[in-house]
Design an enzyme around this catalytic site. Structure first.
Site, short mmCIF file in Angstrom:
data_model
loop_
_atom_site.label_atom_id
_atom_site.label_comp_id
_atom_site.label_asym_id
_atom_site.label_seq_id
_atom_site.Cartn_x
_atom_site.Cartn_y
_atom_site.Cartn_z
N SER A 1 52.13 59.57 29.01
CA SER A 1 53.45 59.15 29.51
C SER A 1 53.52 58.79 30.99
O SER A 1 54.53 58.26 31.45
CB SER A 1 54.48 60.23 29.23
OG SER A 1 54.81 60.18 27.87
N SER B 1 56.42 57.93 27.75
CA SER B 1 57.83 58.23 27.88
C SER B 1 58.39 57.97 29.29
O SER B 1 59.59 57.79 29.44
CB SER B 1 58.08 59.70 27.51
OG SER B 1 57.45 60.56 28.44
N LYS C 1 61.27 62.09 37.33
CA LYS C 1 61.50 61.98 35.89
C LYS C 1 62.46 63.08 35.45
O LYS C 1 62.31 64.25 35.85
CB LYS C 1 60.17 62.11 35.16
CG LYS C 1 60.24 61.85 33.66
CD LYS C 1 58.86 62.02 33.03
CE LYS C 1 58.83 61.62 31.57
NZ LYS C 1 57.51 61.84 30.95
#
Ligand code: GLN
Length: 504
Positions: free
Chosen positions: A183, A159, A84
């Site tokens: 997330s 997210s 990420k």
């Protein structure tokens, strides 16, 4: 699609060890897949084929030479991974999906990245997210939305939508995410994958760009519970560079995930998170059939009452913006990333900061900075931030009581299946409501795992297991058992994803 990339990470690792495939072949197969599907999915903000292949070639060389070096290789050595883009990496850009950090290269690696490099997992690239991890749909990325590989008209969650979509679409077998309010778990639920938010402090946060430091946690994304457990074992453990890191040794999560025995285990259904307004019938149906499977296998299902959870969302959306408003003060046009000069007028530092922050941050980040600054302001501190901290304590107590009645807790990870692109974008409150079931774990610092629990109208439904702090192993055990029980009834959810070519 190359069958090699449809294996689990554990199966890939076994084939690498047996010499049936090489890491270069495996990495190339993933890079080909990335090239093929990225125009549609947009899970990656940056792909570094060269670096990934270099690492892969290194593993192959060690393995081919045999001997002590080969023996010492980490079990996951040579299995590719995506990271990420909120986690800093030397030699690859880190943007947090914000214009503020466009083109920024970190001078150091996050501890989890150091561990991944030491174990020789080829790093394929950096994945998309909502800007600074603020969002539930990846629509707040400054670099375009990631699409859900189950239905490309829908969001992949957020997210960490990039990591989850990459894993679901076979672009990567493993990925790293961060979870401040869901997330990792919510995107896992929306993509039919597995994602863990570890106990707070269980995995080093050193090198994770801070959103809300008392809630943030790095964790694994994978297609199976075993794979998530293996990655968690690799990244977990004490780190002197993170003052909130726990001293505990890393338990054998993967072994627990493979036990599958739930006979006599008490599983608590959270009353406040298992029905009611906002819950889609299809989600509840999949949840209840998961409960049935667990019951048939001998688990005892009890109901637990967590009355303070009704206030969790409110508390989170005060604490999180408060911490974020303070953490994001560093993006001032002086020390980091972007600098924008005002169009006219005097060139004072305040005016440069204002011009930089106005241009560099997107609307959701600005909204939260304003919210947080307001909540922390002298006149309102007690009314908002202070009260939210009290709610946080009440939520922790609710969990303590619930864990006296059950070994693990269970609830749907999200109240709905993945929604359509744009559906909630103009209504922040609706977007926030989506996090209702994931937020309590962050407020209490406890671990949670999403495991696929079925399909509703062809879209994945996620089931969440929660365990007490430092008892992540219980969540792996329960999630592994449910995955196994559902697997006995047919193909695993992640294997049922439609061919991308057929997706509309
Ligand atoms: N969706 C939540 C939010 O917008 C959670 C974000 C996260 O976990 N990083 O704050």
């Amino acid at each position: 699609m190359d069958p090699m990339i449809q294996l689990t990470a554990a199966q890939m690792a076994a084939k690498l060890r047996a010499g049936e495939i090489t890491s270069v072949e495996l990495t190339q197969a993933h890079l080909r897949r990335i090239e093929q599907v990225e125009p549609t999915i947009n899970a990656f903000l940056h792909v570094n084929a060269e670096e990934a292949l270099e690492t892969a070639a290194g593993v192959d060389k060690i393995r081919a030479a045999g001997g002590a070096e080969a023996e010492k290789l980490h079990p996951l050595a040579g299995v590719p991974i995506a990271i990420k883009d909120l986690i800093v990496t030397k030699g690859q850009p880190t943007t947090a999906a914000s214009k503020m950090l466009e083109g920024w290269m970190s001078p150091y690696d996050a501890t989890v990245v150091e561990k991944i490099r030491a174990a020789r997992l080829p790093i394929l690239g950096k994945t998309n997210l909502d800007e600074f991890a603020m969002g539930s749909s990846t629509e707040h990325s400054a670099y375009g939305v990631t699409r859900n590989p189950w239905d490309t008209e829908r969001i992949p969650g957020g997210s960490g939508g990039g990591s989850a979509a990459a894993v679901a679409a076979f672009e990567a077998p493993l990925a790293l995410g961060t979870d401040t309010g869901g997330s990792i778990r919510e995107p896992a639920a929306f993509t039919g994958t597995v994602g863990t938010k570890p106990t707070y402090g269980g995995v080093s946060r050193y090198g994770a760009i801070a959103m809300a430091s008392s809630l943030d946690q790095i964790g694994p994304c994978a297609r199976t519970v075993e794979d998530a457990a293996l990655l968690h074992e690799l990244i977990g453990g004490h780190d002197p560079k993170d003052s909130t890191s726990l001293p505990d040794p890393v338990p054998a999560f993967a072994r627990a995930a493979a036990e599958h025995d739930v006979a006599g285990k008490k599983i608590g259904v959270i009353k406040q998170l298992s029905h009611g307004e906002g819950y889609q019938q299809g989600v509840l149906d999949a949840f209840h059939s998961s409960l049935e499977s667990l019951k048939e296998a001998g688990a005892e299902i009890v109901e637990v009452d967590c009355p303070s959870f009704d206030y969790a969302l409110g508390a989170y959306y005060l604490i999180m913006p408060s911490e974020a408003s303070s953490n994001l003060a560093r993006y001032d046009g002086v020390r980091y990333g972007k600098r924008v000069l005002p169009d006219d007028g005097p060139l004072t530092i305040e005016r440069v900061m204002a011009a930089t922050r106005a241009a560099g941050f997107g609307p959701e980040v600005k909204r939260r900075i304003v919210l947080g600054t307001y909540a922390l302001s002298a006149g309102y501190y007690d009314a908002y931030y202070g009260s939210a901290q009290k709610i946080r304590t009440l939520i922790q107590r609710d969990f303590d009581r619930a864990f006296e009645q059950a070994e693990v807790l269970i609830c749907p990870t999200a109240p709905t299946v993945p929604f359509k692109l744009g559906e909630k974008l103009d209504d922040p409150l609706k977007m926030y409501l989506n996090d209702i079931a994931t937020i309590p774990a962050n407020l209490a610092g406890i671990p949670g795992i999403n495991v696929p629990g079925g399909l509703s109208e062809g879209l994945p439904v996620g089931i969440q297991f929660l365990a007490p702090a430092r008892e992540d192993i219980r969540a792996y055990h329960a999630a592994g058992a449910l995955e196994h029980l559902l697997g006995e009834k047919g193909e695993a959810i992640w294997q049922q994803i439609p061919e991308l070519e057929e997706v509309h």
